[in-house]
Design an enzyme around this catalytic site. Structure first.
Site, PDB file in Angstrom:
ATOM      1  N   LYS A  55     -33.448 -44.214 -12.956  1.00 36.66           N
ATOM      2  CA  LYS A  55     -34.202 -43.742 -14.546  1.00 36.66           C
ATOM      3  C   LYS A  55     -35.532 -42.550 -13.862  1.00 36.66           C
ATOM      4  O   LYS A  55     -35.806 -41.849 -14.778  1.00 36.66           O
ATOM      5  CB  LYS A  55     -34.675 -45.243 -15.352  1.00 36.66           C
ATOM      6  CG  LYS A  55     -33.616 -45.459 -16.065  1.00 36.66           C
ATOM      7  CD  LYS A  55     -32.482 -43.654 -17.044  1.00 36.66           C
ATOM      8  CE  LYS A  55     -30.981 -44.845 -17.585  1.00 36.66           C
ATOM      9  NZ  LYS A  55     -30.234 -43.812 -18.554  1.00 36.66           N
ATOM     10  N   TYR A  92     -32.823 -50.056 -11.161  1.00 38.01           N
ATOM     11  CA  TYR A  92     -32.291 -49.334 -12.634  1.00 38.01           C
ATOM     12  C   TYR A  92     -33.808 -48.309 -12.918  1.00 38.01           C
ATOM     13  O   TYR A  92     -33.618 -47.149 -13.139  1.00 38.01           O
ATOM     14  CB  TYR A  92     -32.302 -50.529 -13.953  1.00 38.01           C
ATOM     15  CG  TYR A  92     -31.922 -49.458 -15.004  1.00 38.01           C
ATOM     16  CD1 TYR A  92     -31.539 -49.296 -15.567  1.00 38.01           C
ATOM     17  CD2 TYR A  92     -32.753 -49.909 -15.992  1.00 38.01           C
ATOM     18  CE1 TYR A  92     -30.274 -48.769 -16.863  1.00 38.01           C
ATOM     19  CE2 TYR A  92     -32.843 -49.228 -17.773  1.00 38.01           C
ATOM     20  CZ  TYR A  92     -31.459 -48.260 -17.789  1.00 38.01           C
ATOM     21  OH  TYR A  92     -31.544 -48.015 -18.878  1.00 38.01           O
TER      22      TYR A  92
END
Length: 236
Positions: free
Chosen positions: A158, A154
């Protein structure tokens, strides 16, 4: 004067659905192109927005798939002629430790959070450039600024969103297209279901959604390049 066309990916639930409702409520007559994979939830969001006075069309699409995105963009253009505001909200979250993470899980998080944003932007933004006007909101996360254990895939995705967004800002600022990167902290959304986290310490989706609308309402002389939103008590 025709109301703006706002395209929102990941519009079937959570922050995306709340952004749609906020624009419908605050900007009477707004035209919404709502994109997601879950037809049932997407229809529910569309009906709520229509009751608030918006003109709404839904588009089922896997935004990680290049062919599907190109078809969706063509359908949106046919329906609305163009997009004024692109909100790249679609994404996926689940915790993964670096040493235990599979290639498939890594690829899935990159596709859902970063590849999707690139594909949709590539399909929509050129028309904005041609018109000399547009707004793009890219959904990053505090995980796109600050790494944390268990966030291998993640955070990588991001951080990629953060980097791509900054490049888009630099390349598009002299073409009339504003680019804003949004970094929310813990928000009351389906992403957190089953996590065991304390929802009372999270931000409501309505607050995050309102930030998108308020930033859009600024004059064309001003751009909010980055906005960080955190729970008052800090990160969870």
């Amino acid at each position: 004067m025709a109301k703006p066309v706002v395209l929102i990916t990941g519009a079937s639930q959570g922050i995306g659905a709340e952004i749609a409702r906020t624009f419908a409520k605050q900007l009477k007559g707004v035209r919404l192109a709502l994109v997601a994979r879950n037809e049932k939830n997407l229809t529910k969001t569309a009906k709520a927005c229509a009751k608030l006075g918006a003109t709404v069309a839904t588009f089922l699409c896997d935004v990680t798939d290049e062919t599907a995105v190109d078809a969706m963009a063509a359908a949106v253009t046919k329906r609305f002629k163009g997009v004024d505001v692109l909100i790249n909200n679609a994404g996926r979250f689940y915790p993964t430790e670096f040493l235990a993470m599979s290639v498939a899980d890594f690829d899935g998080l990159i596709a859902a959070n970063l590849r999707s944003l690139f594909l949709v932007s590539r399909a929509i933004v050129p028309a904005m450039v041609k018109r000399g006007r547009g707004d793009v909101f890219n959904m990053s996360s505090i995980a796109g600024q600050n790494p944390y254990p268990g966030g291998a895939g993640y955070c990588a995705a991001k951080f990629g969103v953060t980097g791509l967004s900054k490049v888009m800002r630099e390349e598009l600022k002299d073409k009339g297209v504003r680019v804003c990167t949004v970094y929310p902290g813990a928000t009351m959304s389906p992403s957190w279901e089953g996590s065991g986290a304390d929802w009372t310490k999270m931000m409501p989706t309505a607050d995050v959604a309102r930030a998108f609308y308020d930033i859009y309402q600024l004059s064309r002389k001003t751009v909010v390049e980055d906005i960080v939103l955190r729970p008052q008590g800090g990160d969870l």
